[in-house]
Write a protein that holds these residues in place. Sequence first.
Motif, short mmCIF file in Angstrom:
data_model
loop_
_atom_site.label_atom_id
_atom_site.label_comp_id
_atom_site.label_asym_id
_atom_site.label_seq_id
_atom_site.Cartn_x
_atom_site.Cartn_y
_atom_site.Cartn_z
N LYS A 166 2.28 4.92 11.54
CA LYS A 166 2.32 3.87 10.52
C LYS A 166 1.72 4.42 9.24
N VAL A 167 2.38 4.15 8.16
CA VAL A 167 1.91 4.67 6.86
C VAL A 167 1.96 3.55 5.82
N VAL A 168 1.35 3.81 4.66
CA VAL A 168 1.41 2.83 3.57
C VAL A 168 2.34 3.41 2.50
N PRO A 222 -3.50 16.40 1.03
CA PRO A 222 -3.26 14.96 1.26
C PRO A 222 -3.72 14.49 2.64
N VAL A 223 -4.30 13.29 2.67
CA VAL A 223 -4.64 12.66 3.95
C VAL A 223 -4.05 11.25 3.89
N LEU A 224 -3.14 10.99 4.82
CA LEU A 224 -2.39 9.73 4.75
C LEU A 224 -3.27 8.52 5.02
N ALA A 225 -3.02 7.46 4.27
CA ALA A 225 -3.73 6.21 4.52
C ALA A 225 -3.17 5.57 5.79
N MET A 276 6.95 6.05 -2.32
CA MET A 276 5.88 7.05 -2.29
C MET A 276 4.92 6.70 -1.17
N ILE A 277 4.44 7.72 -0.49
CA ILE A 277 3.47 7.47 0.58
C ILE A 277 2.07 7.56 0.00
#
Length: 686
Positions: free
Chosen positions: A638-640, A670-673, A658-659
């Motif tokens: 799951k991503v934002v 980058p570190v995904l939210a 955009m992620i």
Amino acid sequence: MDKPAKFYITTPIYYVNARPHIGHTYTTVACDAIARRQRMMGMDTFFLTGTDEHGQKIERSATAAGCSPQEFVDQIAAEFRQLWDRMKLSYDDFIRTTEPRHVRGMQALFTRLQERGYIYKGSYSGQYCVFDELYVDAAGPGAPCPECGRPTETVQEENYFFKLSAMEDRLLKLYAEQPDFIRPETRRNEVMAFVRSGLRDLSVSRTTFKWGIPVPGDPKHVIYVWLDALANYITAIGFGSDDPKDKKKFERYWPADVHMIGKEIVRFHCVYWPAFLMAAELPLPKAIVAHGWLLFEESKMSKSRGNIVRSETILDTIGADPLRYFLLREIVFGSDGSFSFDALVERFNADLANGLGNLSSRTLSMITRYFEGEIPHPSKERSADDEAVAALAGQTISDFNAQFEQFQFSRALETAWGLVSAVNKYIVENEPWALAEKPGQDARARLATVLYTAAEALRIVTVLAHPVIPESTARIWQQLGLGNIERFDLRGLKWGQLQLGTKIGKVEPVFPRADKSTIERMQQMEQEGSTTSQNKSQAAESEPAGTGAQAGQRATEAAVTPAVDAKATPVPGVATGNKITIDDFLKVELRVGEVKVAEKVKGADKLLRMEVDIGSEVRQIVAGIAKAYEPEKLVGRKVVIVANLQPRKLRGLESQGMIVAASLGDDGVPVLAGFLEDVPVGAKLK
Ligand code: MSP
């Protein structure tokens, strides 16, 4: 009567994809101090600054901010101007490259270069750095730019070229014959080595984007931003206009006496600009002066590093003059220098509050107390101490002038403050307060001499320092009863001009001491300011931390959303200062998505192509996260995502959003939210 000689000085025109920070302020303040001093030397001075508003970088920032390029540049240019006005920078004109007078002048210059055979049509295929707006020698698709390290883009286009290669010998001759053309010496050597290594023709048009000045007669092409930008120095003073007034102005002020720049844009100014001018058969500027960088926490203060300090923070706490003084006193002109709030406050307290401020308030208040506010007559008998102060003042004037002329602002101020310390010491040693207690004519005469000497030295330091700290010196001048300091003719400055019997004005402290709480306030204001601008750039940005459009760029470095004009009373729904309203934030549609497909993009080692389910639809998103995430591990995650961004093409693939990710360290890893709790696909974030 002969017309006074003229003096024309320019700052670089600043890009409007970044808000002004104290790095920009540094250059502008240096020019302002020079311009003010030239005016006081009787020169007909013209001081130009402005904004550089074209180019792909700005076009992209505008798209990211969800407005038209013109709206975007209008707002940021206004911010620059407002800041310069708040700082009382005495520019005579502010040129914007989107103004009709510039567009017309630029096109006239282009035509002139074409007519003289220096521009031809050719084709180019290779790597382009959008950040530097430059074609570069880079290995291939996505390879880093040799200038700034950011990933380059491959372009293939038909362009107009400028015959730079034909100018090699003429340029080398120029540097040899006019050693002062480039200052300091180190920059001159670098430029000469660069030109000696061989010059290739320069592409001076682009077809890959629209936001620029059309090439006359071939509007598919827009003029290369650096040619466009450099031309501001002549278009602002009337080049290309048919109006006789403009023609006269151009004849009067061109060539410039000083183009002041930061060291990173030396090549454009010292190679390309003289080459364009030579080809156009226009006179060359007299000098290009490059200063070093303002560092913050050891690295260059810049938006891309996210380590900027805004001038407003300092203006709102201790004012413009302390910042101006700090920048010119603390940094050895030409070298890099560090900024810190601690150093600023320390300098302020030592030199301004305790130094000049103390000299001014003690001298003037004793004159008020003991001589009813009139400059006393010194006695004919002078002690060695009195003579020494007068001699030092004379020496200070000539040393200060020579050092300032050579752009050695720090040394010049050190010289002037040598006089401040000497006079403060003189006061302590001669104890006017004790003399005032003593009975008899002799003591009274001595008291008069000591206070006269102190006041005369104060007058000299005040007027020398005026171009650097204009507001506070104007106040001291008023308190000395001398009227408008700007009217003073600096050429005639010498010891003994203070009129006896001058009635001094109301004595008020000019530099109230700053303390620890001032530093804390500044730090807090910066923190609040930078958090808001970070949020803004995330929301507005087209090229965030490897998460969307352009791989490899850091989150803090892309677009800024133009601020809504600050109003004194906050109105619901209207942004004030650097804050955005909830309404602004709500414009950004953030949603939970689930990665369904993830794969590497061929030939681009940083990019991943993903298909992300956002509930209502599946979106294709291209993001620069390949170095940090294996595609396999992303599937099911799951991503934002920012769901309402305009789509962009990357490597021919459309990215439809955009992620959101944090960006860590200098490389912007980058570190995904994500979420600790389970959240349904398509849920909105607010
Ligand atoms: N638009 C071009 C210049 C075109 S001139 C024909 C440009 N703009 S910029 O906004 O990036 O501004 C660069 C200038 O701002 C530098 O050359 C320097 O004068 C000033 N500075 C920006 N950051 C700075 C520091 N951290 N330190 C010192 N000066 C800095 O390049």
